[in-house]
Design a protein around this motif. Structure first.
Motif, PDB file in Angstrom:
ATOM      1  N   UNK A 117      -2.150  -3.056   9.361  1.00 33.57           N
ATOM      2  CA  UNK A 117      -2.781  -2.010   8.575  1.00 33.57           C
ATOM      3  C   UNK A 117      -2.012  -1.868   7.268  1.00 33.57           C
ATOM      4  N   UNK A 118      -2.734  -1.563   6.247  1.00 31.05           N
ATOM      5  CA  UNK A 118      -2.042  -1.438   4.959  1.00 31.05           C
ATOM      6  C   UNK A 118      -1.032  -0.292   5.005  1.00 31.05           C
ATOM      7  N   UNK A 119       0.062  -0.459   4.291  1.00 31.36           N
ATOM      8  CA  UNK A 119       1.106   0.576   4.242  1.00 31.36           C
ATOM      9  C   UNK A 119       0.589   1.789   3.490  1.00 31.36           C
ATOM     10  N   UNK A 120       1.066   2.958   3.941  1.00 33.81           N
ATOM     11  CA  UNK A 120       0.648   4.187   3.282  1.00 33.81           C
ATOM     12  C   UNK A 120       1.364   4.318   1.954  1.00 33.81           C
ATOM     13  N   UNK A 121       0.615   4.754   1.001  1.00 33.73           N
ATOM     14  CA  UNK A 121       1.219   4.972  -0.309  1.00 33.73           C
ATOM     15  C   UNK A 121       1.478   6.479  -0.482  1.00 33.73           C
ATOM     16  N   UNK A 122       2.659   6.752  -0.855  1.00 30.90           N
ATOM     17  CA  UNK A 122       2.999   8.169  -1.094  1.00 30.90           C
ATOM     18  C   UNK A 122       2.972   8.373  -2.596  1.00 30.90           C
ATOM     19  N   UNK A 123       2.144   9.279  -2.984  1.00 30.54           N
ATOM     20  CA  UNK A 123       2.059   9.572  -4.420  1.00 30.54           C
ATOM     21  C   UNK A 123       2.693  10.942  -4.691  1.00 30.54           C
ATOM     22  N   UNK A 124       3.468  11.053  -5.712  1.00 29.07           N
ATOM     23  CA  UNK A 124       4.078  12.342  -6.019  1.00 29.07           C
ATOM     24  C   UNK A 124       3.027  13.344  -6.499  1.00 29.07           C
TER      25      UNK A 124
END
Length: 126
Positions: A117-124
C-alpha cells in the motif's frame, strides 16, 4: 520460379534447361564452330528443313534421356530430406514442465507478495 514445385520436378526442369543450353553441336557440317545443340536444331528446322534439324536434334534427345536417367538414379540413391517440424504451443509448454515430482521440489517455489500500500503522506497544517 521452381520454389513451389516438388524436389523431383525442380531437378527435372533445371536439368532440361541445362541440357538445352549447354549441349554443344556443330553449327554447320563444314565448320568447326559450336553452338547449343537445341538452338542449332531449331535454326536448321526453320531454314533447311526437318532432316537437317535431326542432325542436332538427336544429340539433344540423347542428352535429355541421359539427364533423366541420372536424375532418377540420384533420387533413388539419396533419400529426400525430412521436413523441419515446428513445435506446437502444447509441446513447448510440456517441455517447460518438469517430468517428475522430485524435479518439482527442486525448483524454487514462488510466493506471491501482498500488494504494497502506498505510504501515508503527512502534510503540515497551518
Amino acid at each position: 520460379m521452381t520454389r513451389s514445385l516438388s524436389r523431383f520436378l525442380k531437378g527435372l526442369l533445371r536439368g532440361v534447361v541445362a541440357v538445352a543450353l549447354f549441349t554443344p553441336w556443330y553449327v554447320d557440317n563444314n565448320q568447326d564452330y559450336l553452338a547449343p545443340a537445341g538452338l542449332v536444331a531449331l535454326y536448321d528446322a526453320l531454314t533447311k528443313g526437318a532432316e537437317s534439324a535431326y542432325r542436332a536434334g538427336h544429340v539433344v534427345a540423347v542428352a535429355e534421356l541421359l539427364m533423366f536417367v541420372l536424375l532418377l538414379g540420384l533420387f533413388i540413391v539419396l533419400p529426400s530430406p525430412k521436413p523441419k517440424r515446428t513445435k506446437s504451443k502444447a509441446e513447448a509448454q510440456d517441455k517447460r514442465k518438469p517430468a517428475t515430482r522430485q524435479q518439482q521440489t527442486k525448483q524454487k517455489k514462488r510466493t506471491k507478495k501482498p500488494p504494497q500500500q502506498p505510504k501515508e503522506r503527512i502534510t503540515p497544517t497551518i
